[in-house]
Design an enzyme around this catalytic site. Structure first.
Site, short mmCIF file in Angstrom:
data_model
loop_
_atom_site.label_atom_id
_atom_site.label_comp_id
_atom_site.label_asym_id
_atom_site.label_seq_id
_atom_site.Cartn_x
_atom_site.Cartn_y
_atom_site.Cartn_z
N SER A 83 0.88 -1.00 0.15
CA SER A 83 -0.11 0.02 0.00
C SER A 83 0.89 1.33 0.01
O SER A 83 0.30 2.25 -0.29
CB SER A 83 -0.83 0.14 1.38
N HIS A 138 -1.21 -2.92 -7.30
CA HIS A 138 -1.78 -2.47 -6.24
C HIS A 138 -3.30 -2.54 -6.17
O HIS A 138 -4.17 -1.77 -7.22
CB HIS A 138 -1.68 -1.07 -5.71
N GLU A 141 -3.81 -0.48 -9.74
CA GLU A 141 -2.84 0.70 -10.20
C GLU A 141 -1.63 -0.17 -10.41
O GLU A 141 -1.23 -1.14 -9.65
CB GLU A 141 -2.38 1.35 -8.69
N ASN A 194 -4.23 5.89 -2.43
CA ASN A 194 -3.60 6.13 -1.04
C ASN A 194 -2.97 7.21 -0.54
O ASN A 194 -3.18 7.84 0.50
CB ASN A 194 -2.82 4.87 -0.79
C1 LIG Z 1 -5.31 0.68 1.97
C2 LIG Z 1 -5.15 -0.28 0.62
O1 LIG Z 1 -3.90 -0.08 0.21
C3 LIG Z 1 -5.95 0.35 -0.68
C4 LIG Z 1 -7.62 0.13 -0.43
O2 LIG Z 1 -8.03 -1.17 -0.53
S1 LIG Z 1 -8.57 1.35 0.20
C5 LIG Z 1 -9.83 0.78 0.38
C6 LIG Z 1 -10.89 0.81 -0.96
N1 LIG Z 1 -12.11 0.37 -0.69
C7 LIG Z 1 -13.26 1.10 -0.47
O3 LIG Z 1 -13.20 2.17 -0.39
C8 LIG Z 1 -14.45 0.61 -0.01
C9 LIG Z 1 -15.40 1.47 0.24
N2 LIG Z 1 -16.88 0.62 0.22
C10 LIG Z 1 -17.47 0.27 -0.65
O4 LIG Z 1 -17.04 0.46 -2.00
C11 LIG Z 1 -18.79 -0.70 -0.49
O5 LIG Z 1 -19.18 -0.17 0.89
C12 LIG Z 1 -18.52 -2.08 -0.73
C13 LIG Z 1 -18.56 -2.34 -2.13
C14 LIG Z 1 -17.36 -2.80 0.09
C15 LIG Z 1 -19.73 -2.71 -0.15
O6 LIG Z 1 -20.91 -2.29 -0.65
P1 LIG Z 1 -21.94 -2.04 0.29
O7 LIG Z 1 -23.20 -1.83 -0.72
O8 LIG Z 1 -21.76 -0.82 1.02
O9 LIG Z 1 -22.54 -3.35 1.24
P2 LIG Z 1 -23.39 -4.64 1.02
O10 LIG Z 1 -24.70 -4.47 0.81
O11 LIG Z 1 -22.54 -5.61 2.02
O12 LIG Z 1 -22.39 -5.22 -0.31
C16 LIG Z 1 -22.86 -4.86 -1.59
C17 LIG Z 1 -22.88 -6.13 -2.43
O13 LIG Z 1 -21.51 -6.61 -2.52
C18 LIG Z 1 -21.52 -8.00 -2.04
N3 LIG Z 1 -20.16 -8.11 -1.55
C19 LIG Z 1 -19.80 -7.36 -0.54
N4 LIG Z 1 -18.56 -7.67 -0.19
C20 LIG Z 1 -18.04 -8.71 -1.03
C21 LIG Z 1 -17.00 -9.84 -0.81
N5 LIG Z 1 -15.86 -9.49 -0.18
N6 LIG Z 1 -16.89 -10.73 -1.98
C22 LIG Z 1 -18.15 -10.88 -2.65
N7 LIG Z 1 -19.25 -10.04 -2.57
C23 LIG Z 1 -19.28 -9.07 -1.77
C24 LIG Z 1 -22.62 -8.04 -1.37
O14 LIG Z 1 -23.03 -9.50 -1.06
C25 LIG Z 1 -23.44 -7.34 -1.87
O15 LIG Z 1 -24.37 -7.95 -2.76
P3 LIG Z 1 -25.98 -7.69 -3.29
O16 LIG Z 1 -25.92 -6.62 -3.95
O17 LIG Z 1 -25.98 -9.03 -4.14
O18 LIG Z 1 -26.58 -7.89 -1.87
N1 LIG Z 2 -6.14 -4.10 3.69
C1 LIG Z 2 -6.06 -3.29 2.66
O1 LIG Z 2 -7.16 -2.55 2.44
C2 LIG Z 2 -5.07 -3.39 1.52
C3 LIG Z 2 -5.25 -2.80 0.14
C4 LIG Z 2 -4.43 -2.73 -0.71
C5 LIG Z 2 -3.09 -3.12 -0.40
N2 LIG Z 2 -2.99 -3.81 0.76
C6 LIG Z 2 -1.77 -4.25 1.17
O2 LIG Z 2 -1.47 -5.87 1.09
C7 LIG Z 2 -0.71 -6.46 1.85
C8 LIG Z 2 -1.45 -7.42 2.73
O3 LIG Z 2 -2.42 -6.57 3.53
P1 LIG Z 2 -3.63 -7.48 4.23
O4 LIG Z 2 -4.47 -6.57 4.52
O5 LIG Z 2 -4.10 -8.52 3.19
O6 LIG Z 2 -3.08 -8.06 5.64
P2 LIG Z 2 -3.61 -9.12 6.40
O7 LIG Z 2 -2.94 -8.91 7.82
O8 LIG Z 2 -5.01 -9.51 6.20
O9 LIG Z 2 -2.87 -10.40 5.59
C9 LIG Z 2 -1.45 -10.57 5.67
C10 LIG Z 2 -1.07 -12.19 5.45
O10 LIG Z 2 0.46 -12.09 5.30
C11 LIG Z 2 0.55 -13.37 6.07
N3 LIG Z 2 1.96 -13.49 5.97
C12 LIG Z 2 2.85 -12.67 6.66
N4 LIG Z 2 4.25 -12.82 6.44
C13 LIG Z 2 4.12 -13.90 5.72
C14 LIG Z 2 5.16 -14.37 5.26
N5 LIG Z 2 6.50 -14.36 5.22
N6 LIG Z 2 5.02 -15.70 4.08
C15 LIG Z 2 3.52 -15.89 3.86
N7 LIG Z 2 2.65 -15.41 4.56
C16 LIG Z 2 3.02 -14.11 5.27
C17 LIG Z 2 -0.08 -13.18 7.46
O11 LIG Z 2 0.00 -14.50 7.98
C18 LIG Z 2 -1.35 -12.82 6.99
O12 LIG Z 2 -2.35 -14.05 6.72
C19 LIG Z 2 0.03 -5.39 2.61
O13 LIG Z 2 1.10 -4.91 2.02
C20 LIG Z 2 -0.89 -4.05 2.46
O14 LIG Z 2 -0.40 -2.83 2.84
C21 LIG Z 2 -3.90 -3.66 1.96
#
Ligand SMILES: C[C@H](O)CC(=O)SCCNC(=O)CCNC(=O)[C@H](O)C(C)(C)COP(=O)(O)OP(=O)(O)OC[C@H]1O[C@@H](n2cnc3c(N)ncnc32)[C@H](O)[C@@H]1OP(=O)(O)O
Ligand SMILES: NC(=O)c1ccc[n+]([C@@H]2O[C@H](COP(=O)([O-])OP(=O)(O)OC[C@H]3O[C@@H](n4cnc5c(N)ncnc54)[C@H](O)[C@@H]3O)[C@@H](O)[C@H]2O)c1
Length: 312
Positions: free
Chosen positions: A145, A166, A178, A216
């Site tokens: 991330s 990503h 990404e 991010n």
């Molecule tokens: C930090 C990292 O590096 C980067 C990142 O990842 S940052 C995070 C980025 N993600 C976001 O910003 C997520 C923001 N949230 C959302 O877009 C929405 O809330 C969401 C898509 C997660 C869920 O949608 P929402 O309408 O709020 O909830 P919910 O009703 O539970 O889910 C909608 C549908 O998706 C499905 N669904 C939710 N999660 C699911 C999953 N993991 N797998 C499969 N289906 C899923 C549900 O079953 C539901 O289906 P339906 O329409 O048939 O009922």
């Molecule tokens: N959480 C998010 O929304 C998100 C979104 C995009 C990218 N990421 C990035 O993805 C990566 C994983 O994040 P996450 O949220 O899935 O974390 P998580 O804690 O849910 O999962 C990490 C997993 O890696 C395993 N692990 C740790 N060291 C290991 C090793 N040496 N060999 C094999 N497995 C090992 C752990 O047991 C755990 O199951 C991080 O780099 C995070 O920054 C996270």
């Protein structure tokens, strides 16, 4: 002369064909992200091995993949009989295998995607070992991330075959990928990673290896500012979330999203950036976040973060 150019053309087309044909993928780390990446790769016809440290963790990942697939088939086959749903599930699960042996898993992989803990040293240690075990042709990618891809890639002798992929949480639903290149990433590698993303059904965007890439870089300071707002006592997490959902149209409020992403992951990101740029006000560590992580309140995955969750 003609013979030489024929050879060159053949070499070029062989390498292009090779770089556009990722069929076998190893995903290391089976947490929130790894399990999602493995799932979408398997669902799009790739043979996938997903690896984690223990059998117990891998079993949990398998069950979360099955739950996610169940939700997807409900939508994909709304009027279908059980037969269509069952075939879809069987096909996807047949493409997936589970392992605790990363070095064996990469031996037959076209692409390795790392999704382990957000820690540079741990990632480097893993990639250094994988580099020795994987075939020459294998491409490496990190789902980090926030850590510069170039720093992770220094653990290997294959910077030309290294990039960032990503993904976003939840991987099966979020449409963006990404794709990051470092100066050494070849065009063939980049194109291959991009083609792989498209084969997964994702829309790809390209970004340089800058902190947080695109999403991010904007999202994490926004979430950190929401925490600062609550730390000052200006509003409650619940009201901030309601405000951002109803006033700005976000699908989740920042505190719901923090819990969804994982507070440990968010802390790793902020800590890493504030270490690099201690004077940047956007990257200041947060007492409240640090306290929750110390108490193992990591968000949805641990049952409690800013909110409490039923553990299923
Ligand atoms: C930090 C990292 O590096 C980067 C990142 O990842 S940052 C995070 C980025 N993600 C976001 O910003 C997520 C923001 N949230 C959302 O877009 C929405 O809330 C969401 C898509 C997660 C869920 O949608 P929402 O309408 O709020 O909830 P919910 O009703 O539970 O889910 C909608 C549908 O998706 C499905 N669904 C939710 N999660 C699911 C999953 N993991 N797998 C499969 N289906 C899923 C549900 O079953 C539901 O289906 P339906 O329409 O048939 O009922
Ligand atoms: N959480 C998010 O929304 C998100 C979104 C995009 C990218 N990421 C990035 O993805 C990566 C994983 O994040 P996450 O949220 O899935 O974390 P998580 O804690 O849910 O999962 C990490 C997993 O890696 C395993 N692990 C740790 N060291 C290991 C090793 N040496 N060999 C094999 N497995 C090992 C752990 O047991 C755990 O199951 C991080 O780099 C995070 O920054 C996270």
């Amino acid at each position: 002369m003609a013979f030489t150019s024929k050879l060159i053309v053949r070499a070029l087309s062989t390498s292009a064909a090779h770089f556009n044909s990722i069929k076998t993928v190893t995903v290391i780390g089976s947490g929130l992200m790894g399990s999602g990446i493995a799932q979408v790769a398997a669902a799009s016809g790739h043979k996938v091995i997903v690896v984690d440290k223990t059998q117990d963790i891998i079993n949990k990942a398998e069950s979360s993949i099955k739950k996610s697939l169940e939700r997807i088939v409900k939508k994909k086959f709304p009027d279908d009989t059980k037969v269509g749903k069952q075939k879809y599930l069987t096909d996807v699960l047949e493409n997936l295998s589970l392992s605790t042996d990363a070095l064996a898993a990469v031996k037959s992989s076209d692409l390795v995607i790392e999704a382990i803990v957000e820690n540079l040293d741990v990632k480097k240690e893993l990639f250094s070992a994988l580099d020795k075990a994987a075939p020459e042709k294998t491409l490496f990618a990190s789902n980090t991330s926030s850590i510069p891809i170039k720093e992770i890639a220094t653990a290997t002798q294959r910077k030309d075959r290294f990039g960032g992929l990503h993904f976003f949480n939840p991987v099966p639903l979020m449409k963006l990928l990404e794709v990051i290149r470092i100066p050494e990433t070849t065009d063939a590698t980049y194109k291959s990673l991009e083609a792989f993303g498209k084969a997964l059904g994702k829309t790809t965007v390209q970004c340089k290896d800058t902190p947080g890439f695109i999403v991010n870089r904007l999202l994490v300071p926004y979430m950190a500012e929401a925490i600062r707002l609550v730390e000052r006592g200006d509003a409650s997490p619940r009201d901030v979330d309601t405000a951002m959902k109803l006033g700005a149209g976000y699908p989740m409020g920042p505190f719901e999203l923090l819990d969804y992403v994982g507070l440990d992951t968010t802390k790793f990101i902020i800590d890493g950036w504030s270490k690099k740029e201690p004077d940047n006000p956007l990257f200041q560590p947060s007492q409240m976040l640090n306290k929750l992580v110390k108490e193992n309140k990591l968000g949805m995955k641990s049952g409690e973060g800013f909110y409490k969750y039923d553990k299923k």
